[in-house]
Scaffold this motif. Structure first.
Motif, mmCIF file in Angstrom:
data_model
loop_
_atom_site.group_PDB
_atom_site.id
_atom_site.type_symbol
_atom_site.label_atom_id
_atom_site.label_comp_id
_atom_site.label_asym_id
_atom_site.label_seq_id
_atom_site.Cartn_x
_atom_site.Cartn_y
_atom_site.Cartn_z
ATOM 1 N N ALA A 194 0.817 -1.216 0.000
ATOM 2 C CA ALA A 194 0.000 0.000 0.000
ATOM 3 C C ALA A 194 0.849 1.264 0.000
ATOM 4 C CB ALA A 194 -0.932 0.000 1.218
ATOM 5 N N VAL A 195 2.051 1.188 0.557
ATOM 6 C CA VAL A 195 2.925 2.358 0.638
ATOM 7 C C VAL A 195 4.290 2.016 0.057
ATOM 8 C CG1 VAL A 195 4.035 4.047 2.155
ATOM 9 C CG2 VAL A 195 1.754 3.186 2.713
ATOM 10 N N THR A 225 5.496 8.198 3.506
ATOM 11 C CA THR A 225 4.074 8.528 3.443
ATOM 12 C C THR A 225 3.620 8.583 1.992
ATOM 13 O OG1 THR A 225 4.329 9.897 5.430
ATOM 14 C CG2 THR A 225 2.303 10.180 4.159
ATOM 15 N N ASN A 226 2.476 7.937 1.683
ATOM 16 C CA ASN A 226 1.975 8.027 0.315
ATOM 17 C C ASN A 226 1.063 9.236 0.158
ATOM 18 O OD1 ASN A 226 -0.548 7.341 1.347
ATOM 19 N ND2 ASN A 226 -0.565 5.277 0.508
ATOM 20 N N TRP A 228 -2.022 9.606 0.037
ATOM 21 C CA TRP A 228 -3.256 9.617 0.829
ATOM 22 C C TRP A 228 -2.993 9.705 2.328
ATOM 23 C CZ3 TRP A 228 -2.572 6.230 -3.320
ATOM 24 C CH2 TRP A 228 -3.314 6.571 -4.466
ATOM 25 N N THR A 230 -1.128 7.670 4.155
ATOM 26 C CA THR A 230 -0.827 6.396 4.805
ATOM 27 C C THR A 230 0.679 6.246 4.944
ATOM 28 O OG1 THR A 230 -2.785 5.416 3.782
ATOM 29 C CG2 THR A 230 -1.166 3.897 4.712
ATOM 30 N N THR A 231 1.135 5.780 6.096
ATOM 31 C CA THR A 231 2.572 5.656 6.344
ATOM 32 C C THR A 231 2.980 4.198 6.510
ATOM 33 O OG1 THR A 231 2.296 5.885 8.736
ATOM 34 C CG2 THR A 231 2.651 7.913 7.467
ATOM 35 N N HIS A 267 3.852 -5.158 6.381
ATOM 36 C CA HIS A 267 3.291 -4.127 5.520
ATOM 37 C C HIS A 267 1.865 -4.476 5.129
ATOM 38 C CE1 HIS A 267 6.624 -1.354 4.429
ATOM 39 N NE2 HIS A 267 7.350 -2.357 4.902
ATOM 40 N N ASP A 268 1.040 -3.426 5.025
ATOM 41 C CA ASP A 268 -0.285 -3.591 4.448
ATOM 42 C C ASP A 268 -0.145 -3.599 2.936
ATOM 43 O OD1 ASP A 268 -1.534 -3.525 6.941
ATOM 44 O OD2 ASP A 268 -1.606 -1.331 6.939
#
Length: 339
Positions: A194-195, A225-226, A228, A230-231, A267-268
């Motif tokens: 996701a990041v 950090t992306n 959106w 999210t970190t 990680h997500d």
């Protein structure tokens, strides 16, 4: 099929002679052996940031490649290899359909074309000679660059292929403080994290990569950090490339023993955002990442973003071969070519 087999199948369309000649004379190979028209268009250079990885445009149905000239630079060859990758994918319905069925097909297609370019321009034997022992570090990208005629993005792609997942090699333009190129190694089972840093992304303010001095290495755990907000945490190994760029290797494993207690970071994975969109005559919810160019979502019905829908209405200037809205052409020629 996976990334590696997809690249193999695409390159297999080329003869051994074409593969060998491309790294020496890309333009001549495209024209003479593949019948592809290749032209320099300076306007493309005006529309792209200096750190961009690919400065080309393909008109695949017409077998035409336009590219921005960058004299005394290795970027031209990478651009031509990347656009050749698009052309090769178009030759195989199997490859095209497989990419279309994957999550984030546009992003996957660009990665595959990057890897096709890398494979044609930089033999694995050179990388093996430079990277003789683990762990891989950011400095290896510069070592491969010095040992070859490949561009920095090509070297980054070659290094990223040898990293364990989840990982990425990013090139950061210090002038614009953005990620100018990134080559990602996704998880083989779970796909895209996701990041991760992505091309065109602004480096978060205060990030240590922006203050790295020339020749100064950096190895540490870092939060990224992306867009959106999210970190995620990564272990990062980085080096300043002469004051203009920073090369950074991101990994979810502590490959460099940056900490005494080097616990691998969970990680997500790709939980894509839901965005409302009005297209194809109705309002619907699109599930996925927006286009990096227009930053608008892709329609789940027609599969196009805002800039793609606009481009479908454009007409080509018969003088410079660039596309324009129909009202900007007079007798098929754009305003700049009429001057």
């Amino acid at each position: 099929m996976n990334l590696g087999t997809c690249v193999d199948e695409a390159i297999a369309y080329l003869s051994e002679t074409a593969r060998a000649n491309f790294s020496v004379s890309p333009v001549e190979t495209l024209r003479g052996e593949l019948g592809i028209e290749v032209s320099q268009v300076k306007h493309l250079a005006d529309k792209r940031n200096d750190g961009g990885a690919c400065d080309g445009v393909s008109f695949l149905l017409d077998d035409v490649i336009l590219y921005a000239p960058t004299p005394n630079s290795r970027r031209e060859n990478f651009t031509l290899g990347h656009e050749l990758g698009h052309w090769l994918i178009e030759q195989s319905d199997t490859l095209y359909d497989w990419i279309a069925d994957q999550e984030a097909p546009s992003r996957l297609l660009e990665m595959i074309c990057d890897r096709i370019s890398q494979r044609l321009l930089l033999p694995d034997s050179i990388v093996t000679t430079v990277v003789r022992a683990a762990p891989i570090r950011a400095g290896h990208v510069l070592d491969v660059f010095d040992a070859s005629q490949a561009s920095r993005p090509v070297c980054a792609i070659a290094i990223a292929k040898r990293l364990p997942s989840v990982s990425a090699v990013a090139i950061i333009d210090l002038a614009t403080q953005t990620v100018s190129h990134v080559s990602v190694s996704p998880d083989l089972d779970r796909g895209w994290p996701a990041v991760l840093p992505w091309r065109g992304q602004q480096v978060p303010a205060g990030n240590a990569l922006l203050t790295l001095n020339i020749g100064q290495p950096l190895t540490r755990k870092m939060t990224w950090t992306n867009r959106w907000g999210t970190t995620a945490e990564f272990y990062v190994d980085a080096v300043n490339d002469g004051g203009r760029r920073v090369i950074a290797v991101f990994s979810d494993h502590d490959l460099w023993h940056a900490e005494r207690l080097h616990i691998d970071i969970p990680h997500d994975f790709d939980d894509r955002p839901k965005i409302e969109i009005h297209c194809c005559g109705e309002t619907r919810t699109a599930w996925g990442y927006p286009c990096p160019t227009c930053e608008r979502p892709y329609c789940p019905k027609c599969k196009q973003c805002h800039c793609e829908r606009i481009s479908m209405r454009e007409k080509r200037c018969s003088a410079c071969f660039l596309n324009f809205q129909p009202h900007l052409l007079v007798n098929g020629i754009c305003g700049e070519c009429r001057e």
